[in-house]
Design a protein around this motif. Structure first.
Motif, PDB file in Angstrom:
ATOM      1  N   GLU A  17       3.854  -8.164   1.723  1.00 41.86           N
ATOM      2  CA  GLU A  17       4.214  -7.627   0.399  1.00 41.86           C
ATOM      3  C   GLU A  17       4.301  -8.746  -0.627  1.00 41.86           C
ATOM      4  O   GLU A  17       3.933  -8.586  -1.792  1.00 41.86           O
ATOM      5  CB  GLU A  17       5.555  -6.893   0.398  1.00 41.86           C
ATOM      6  CG  GLU A  17       5.835  -5.998   1.575  1.00 41.86           C
ATOM      7  CD  GLU A  17       6.272  -6.782   2.779  1.00 41.86           C
ATOM      8  OE1 GLU A  17       6.983  -7.787   2.616  1.00 41.86           O
ATOM      9  OE2 GLU A  17       5.869  -6.387   3.891  1.00 41.86           O
TER      10      GLU A  17
ATOM     11  N   GLU B  48       1.244  -9.848  -2.752  1.00 42.42           N
ATOM     12  CA  GLU B  48       0.888  -9.116  -3.978  1.00 42.42           C
ATOM     13  C   GLU B  48       1.533  -9.774  -5.199  1.00 42.42           C
ATOM     14  O   GLU B  48       0.876  -9.998  -6.210  1.00 42.42           O
ATOM     15  CB  GLU B  48       1.351  -7.661  -3.884  1.00 42.42           C
ATOM     16  CG  GLU B  48       0.622  -6.852  -2.822  1.00 42.42           C
ATOM     17  CD  GLU B  48      -0.835  -6.593  -3.186  1.00 42.42           C
ATOM     18  OE1 GLU B  48      -1.112  -6.392  -4.379  1.00 42.42           O
ATOM     19  OE2 GLU B  48      -1.675  -6.621  -2.268  1.00 42.42           O
ATOM     20  N   TYR B  49       2.825 -10.100  -5.077  1.00 37.65           N
ATOM     21  CA  TYR B  49       3.500 -10.773  -6.188  1.00 37.65           C
ATOM     22  C   TYR B  49       2.884 -12.144  -6.424  1.00 37.65           C
ATOM     23  O   TYR B  49       2.628 -12.547  -7.549  1.00 37.65           O
ATOM     24  CB  TYR B  49       4.992 -10.967  -5.878  1.00 37.65           C
ATOM     25  CG  TYR B  49       5.805  -9.724  -6.017  1.00 37.65           C
ATOM     26  CD1 TYR B  49       5.913  -9.075  -7.245  1.00 37.65           C
ATOM     27  CD2 TYR B  49       6.478  -9.186  -4.934  1.00 37.65           C
ATOM     28  CE1 TYR B  49       6.665  -7.938  -7.377  1.00 37.65           C
ATOM     29  CE2 TYR B  49       7.225  -8.039  -5.059  1.00 37.65           C
ATOM     30  CZ  TYR B  49       7.323  -7.421  -6.270  1.00 37.65           C
ATOM     31  OH  TYR B  49       8.065  -6.283  -6.402  1.00 37.65           O
TER      32      TYR B  49
ATOM     33  N   GLN C 265      -0.044 -13.292  -5.682  1.00 42.09           N
ATOM     34  CA  GLN C 265      -1.368 -13.165  -6.265  1.00 42.09           C
ATOM     35  C   GLN C 265      -1.284 -12.957  -7.782  1.00 42.09           C
ATOM     36  O   GLN C 265      -1.968 -13.616  -8.557  1.00 42.09           O
ATOM     37  CB  GLN C 265      -2.006 -11.954  -5.604  1.00 42.09           C
ATOM     38  CG  GLN C 265      -3.448 -11.737  -5.822  1.00 42.09           C
ATOM     39  CD  GLN C 265      -3.931 -10.636  -4.871  1.00 42.09           C
ATOM     40  OE1 GLN C 265      -4.620 -10.888  -3.933  1.00 42.09           O
ATOM     41  NE2 GLN C 265      -3.526  -9.407  -5.119  1.00 42.09           N
ATOM     42  N   GLY C 266      -0.395 -12.040  -8.176  1.00 40.67           N
ATOM     43  CA  GLY C 266      -0.223 -11.768  -9.600  1.00 40.67           C
ATOM     44  C   GLY C 266       0.290 -12.981 -10.345  1.00 40.67           C
ATOM     45  O   GLY C 266      -0.201 -13.331 -11.420  1.00 40.67           O
ATOM     46  N   LEU C 267       1.269 -13.657  -9.730  1.00 38.42           N
ATOM     47  CA  LEU C 267       1.840 -14.849 -10.357  1.00 38.42           C
ATOM     48  C   LEU C 267       0.801 -15.936 -10.528  1.00 38.42           C
ATOM     49  O   LEU C 267       0.771 -16.640 -11.537  1.00 38.42           O
ATOM     50  CB  LEU C 267       2.986 -15.382  -9.492  1.00 38.42           C
ATOM     51  CG  LEU C 267       4.390 -14.994  -9.897  1.00 38.42           C
ATOM     52  CD1 LEU C 267       5.391 -15.632  -8.962  1.00 38.42           C
ATOM     53  CD2 LEU C 267       4.670 -15.431 -11.326  1.00 38.42           C
TER      54      LEU C 267
ATOM     55  N   PHE D 222      -2.367 -15.597 -11.039  1.00 41.96           N
ATOM     56  CA  PHE D 222      -3.160 -15.283 -12.234  1.00 41.96           C
ATOM     57  C   PHE D 222      -2.438 -15.778 -13.474  1.00 41.96           C
ATOM     58  O   PHE D 222      -3.001 -16.488 -14.302  1.00 41.96           O
ATOM     59  CB  PHE D 222      -3.318 -13.760 -12.374  1.00 41.96           C
ATOM     60  CG  PHE D 222      -4.550 -13.208 -11.754  1.00 41.96           C
ATOM     61  CD1 PHE D 222      -5.760 -13.293 -12.407  1.00 41.96           C
ATOM     62  CD2 PHE D 222      -4.503 -12.584 -10.533  1.00 41.96           C
ATOM     63  CE1 PHE D 222      -6.897 -12.764 -11.849  1.00 41.96           C
ATOM     64  CE2 PHE D 222      -5.636 -12.048  -9.960  1.00 41.96           C
ATOM     65  CZ  PHE D 222      -6.835 -12.137 -10.618  1.00 41.96           C
TER      66      PHE D 222
ATOM     67  N   GLY E 256      -3.015 -10.107 -13.720  1.00 36.77           N
ATOM     68  CA  GLY E 256      -1.975 -10.604 -12.828  1.00 36.77           C
ATOM     69  C   GLY E 256      -0.688  -9.820 -12.990  1.00 36.77           C
ATOM     70  O   GLY E 256      -0.035  -9.458 -12.009  1.00 36.77           O
TER      71      GLY E 256
ATOM     72  N   LEU F 115      -0.898  -6.516 -11.232  1.00 37.81           N
ATOM     73  CA  LEU F 115      -0.697  -6.588  -9.777  1.00 37.81           C
ATOM     74  C   LEU F 115       0.786  -6.630  -9.440  1.00 37.81           C
ATOM     75  O   LEU F 115       1.248  -5.961  -8.508  1.00 37.81           O
ATOM     76  CB  LEU F 115      -1.378  -7.835  -9.213  1.00 37.81           C
ATOM     77  CG  LEU F 115      -2.893  -7.845  -9.176  1.00 37.81           C
ATOM     78  CD1 LEU F 115      -3.392  -9.152  -8.584  1.00 37.81           C
ATOM     79  CD2 LEU F 115      -3.412  -6.682  -8.360  1.00 37.81           C
ATOM     80  N   MET F 116       1.527  -7.411 -10.236  1.00 45.27           N
ATOM     81  CA  MET F 116       2.960  -7.525  -9.953  1.00 45.27           C
ATOM     82  C   MET F 116       3.678  -6.204 -10.239  1.00 45.27           C
ATOM     83  O   MET F 116       4.560  -5.801  -9.483  1.00 45.27           O
ATOM     84  CB  MET F 116       3.558  -8.655 -10.783  1.00 45.27           C
ATOM     85  CG  MET F 116       3.114 -10.021 -10.292  1.00 45.27           C
ATOM     86  SD  MET F 116       4.024 -11.366 -11.046  1.00 45.27           S
ATOM     87  CE  MET F 116       3.177 -11.568 -12.578  1.00 45.27           C
TER      88      MET F 116
END
Lengths: 388, 300
Positions: A325, A328-329, A331-333, A335, B108, B111-112
């Motif tokens: 899990e 996912e965070y 990965q977003g961070l 970016f 990004g 996604l979060m």
């Protein structure tokens, strides 16, 4: 102006020991890749690293389009997928006797003989050629249509993303030909070798490494050529290039097509490594993740994206093995942090580190003739030019 | 004839859904030029509002699903708008001159937000109870028209009316148009473009929230609900052209119709492919979309 200096080959400036440091780093990298399987030891890990090498190929190609050419291509998954399916079809046919149908076809379809689309893929040479040429030609055709009409920037990005969605839908929808969501799998014999033999992984690893070296050589040649300069010029001022009598659409199409070809090659080499070719590998999310590889490593450099792809993929395996899990965070961070705060990526950090070191040692280049893009203040306008 | 009318209604319904999800984008993308990939997650946030109202605070509303749904429309607007405003202030305002990077950063964020929704509401999809007065259907000339679909068409008509009225009569709306048409001139004339940007983004994000509430009538909702609409929504705005709502409206219904008929003639996946090819072909003739500003600048 800033952008060109920022992303020009760093060897032009810096302290006197820099070229040697670069050569040493390059040699170390080659040795590391070649000795990879022996250093890793574990066959499963070797296979994973072979997969990462394939991703690095995509990143090197994507960097030509995005880093050097300023085209934010969010649809590399399509080309990667076309390559993977071409090889996947060959591998599927390798498992069945000549004249027999692949297992999924007898399940999902009423074909009595192999459909026309599949027939030539019994040949390895045809499959390999198709894996590279089909993406290249498709990208050339689509690119020409789009760039000729001066569709660029965000519009181009959003169109490539929509193309990825359509590609995914077609793969899932054309169940009879593609085996739908399940994808092509069960490749027990790979190029005449048994999948479970330990040296098969090693063989696939070296195959991927060779592909990566080929991609890097091609990318280097292109970037250092007249074409490469023209590509950067188009990125930084498309209209000026047009006024000088060049056709920017042609330059962009060529770079986009080469990037697609590299993604196709990566797909072909990854199919036996990953062992499955399924639509979800080529969906919208994985395609946009490829951008992160380039961004993390450093856009507009040759080796940055390569390192970025390897690092992010390795990290991904590590994090999602233990805490899926959190990935996912994370990965977003990644970016947000890389793109917003460190647009130069690892390569940019390295250059600014070097400059500080160089300034302290007082040797060779002073801050004035070092790459301007290294300092954070100058990176912002540089990437603004990229973004145009 | 019968099937033709049926497809016509499906196309109209699809068009209204496309329009409602793309309406917010005409502000954030069309007017500000921000490519907000997290727009889908603002839709998602709006979609969870009626769910939360019905399940968590259902007691206060006397368990009335319909009342909760109606209340969700303004609350969804406020929640998504606030979320968008925070994004604009913290991240996007710092990246004004880097549109492509904005795309990646907002991706990004999306996604979060998706993972946050999975952590908050669970990984599986949830249902919003549709109000009882929306569960019926009308039949006209043999075409079955569910009330829920008609409600979305009516809702989008009301929203378009409200937004145009806001833009043409309210001072805030006029300021938004001024900044959109010529940012430098607006700034020179004494407008705080930063404040206007914040208003525009709040409005666009809020509309995404209302769209989210509306799409709960179509199916179950989950963390992917917005991601499913976002690509179509961007296509609508691209085809429609930036800056004018008229283009978006025509594009939404045009693409909705095309989608309905091409899916009927072929299959769902091929229909989508046809739609995409049609968009590329269309852009060959009008690269700037249906309705665009005339400009003498080179980089249009």
């Amino acid at each position: 102006m800033t952008a060109t200096t920022a992303l020009a080959p760093a060897s032009a400036a810096g302290p006197a020991w820099m070229p040697w440091a670069r050569r040493a780093a390059l040699a170390l990298g080659v040795v590391l890749i070649m000795a990879g399987p022996n250093l890793i030891g574990d066959p499963t890990r070797t296979r994973q690293w072979a997969e990462y090498l394939c991703y690095a190929m995509i990143a090197v190609g994507l960097d030509l389009a995005w880093g050097y050419g300023g085209m934010l291509a969010l649809g590399q998954g399509v080309f990667f997928g076309l390559g993977a399916y071409a090889m996947g079809m060959y591998l599927t046919l390798e498992q069945v006797e000549p004249g027999q149908l692949p297992q999924f076809m007898s399940l999902y379809s009423d074909y009595t003989e192999l459909p026309l689309l599949w027939r030539p893929f019994g040949s390895l040479w045809f499959a390999t050629a198709a894996a590279v040429l089909v993406p290249t030609l498709l990208a050339a055709a689509v690119g020409w249509l789009v760039f000729r009409r001066r569709i660029r920037g965000p519009y181009f990005a959003l169109l490539t993303q929509a193309a990825t969605l359509v590609f995914w839908l077609l793969l899932v929808g054309q169940l009879k030909l593609t085996a739908g969501t399940n994808g092509l799998t069960n490749f027990t014999t790979i190029f005449g070798r048994n999948k479970y033999q330990p040296d098969t992984n090693k063989f696939l690893y070296y195959l991927a490494a060779a592909g990566l070296v080929a991609c890097v050589v091609v990318a280097r040649q292109l970037v250092n050529s007249r074409f490469g300069r023209l590509l950067v010029a188009v990125r930084d001022g498309e209209d000026r290039v047009r006024f000088l009598g060049y056709d920017p659409a042609l330059v962009k199409t060529a770079a986009f097509a080469v990037a697609a070809g590299m993604a196709g090659l990566a797909g072909a080499l990854s199919a036996p490594v990953i062992g499955i070719v399924a639509p979800n590998q080529f969906a919208v999310l994985p395609s946009i993740l490829m951008i992160v590889w380039v961004a993390v490593g450093g856009r507009g450099t040759i080796y940055g994206p390569l390192v970025g792809a390897l690092a992010v993929s390795w990290l991904r395996t590590r994090v999602s093995e233990t805490r899926p899990e959190d990935w996912e965070y994370f990965q977003g961070l990644l970016f947000v942090i890389v793109v917003a705060l460190v647009p130069g990526g690892l390569a940019g950090l390295l250059v600014s580190l070097r400059n500080r070191l160089g300034a302290r040692l007082g040797a060779g280049g002073t801050a004035a003739d070092g790459p301007v893009g290294a300092s954070p203040a100058a990176t912002a306008p540089a990437t603004a030019a990229v973004a145009e | 004839m019968q099937t033709f009318l049926e497809q016509l209604f499906i196309g109209l319904s699809l068009g209204s859904i496309l329009l409602i999800v793309a309406l917010g984008l005409t502000f954030t993308f069309g007017q500000m030029g921000v490519i907000n990939m997290a727009h889908g997650e603002l839709i998602m946030a709006g979609a969870y509002v009626p769910y939360v109202l019905q399940t968590k605070v259902g007691g206060a509303l006397g368990g009335r699903a319909g009342l909760a749904f109606l209340a969700a429309l303004p609350i969804g607007f406020a929640v998504a708008g606030a979320l968008g405003l925070v994004m604009e202030r913290t991240v996007l305002a710092r990246m004004v001159d880097r549109p492509l990077d904005t795309l990646l950063v907002t991706f990004g964020i999306s996604l979060m937000l998706q993972q946050a929704a999975r952590d908050l509401f669970g990984a599986s999809n949830v249902e919003v109870v549709a109000p009882s007065w929306l569960s019926g259907r009308w039949e006209l000339l043999g075409v079955v028209m569910p009330h829920s679909r008609l409600f979305i068409i009516a809702l989008v008509a009301v929203l378009v009316g409200l937004v145009s009225a806001f833009l043409s009569t309210r001072p805030e709306g006029r300021r938004m148009r001024a900044v959109m048409q010529n940012r430098d001139l607006a700034a020179i004339s004494g407008l705080s473009t930063r404040r206007v940007d914040a208003t525009t983004f709040f409005l666009g994000s809020g509309l995404a929230g209302v769209a989210g509430v509306a799409v709960t009538l179509i199916g179950s909702i989950g963390s992917q609900v917005g991601a499913g609409y976002i690509i179509d929504a961007f296509l609508v705005v691209i085809v429609g052209g930036l800056g004018k709502m008229r283009g978006t409206i025509i594009a939404a219904f045009g693409l909705g119709m095309l989608n309905a008929f091409s899916e009927y003639w072929t299959s769902a996946s091929l229909g989508k492919a046809i739609l995409f090819i049609a968009v590329i072909a269309f852009l060959q003739f009008r690269p700037n979309g249906l309705v665009s500003f005339q400009t003498r600048g080179l980089t249009g």
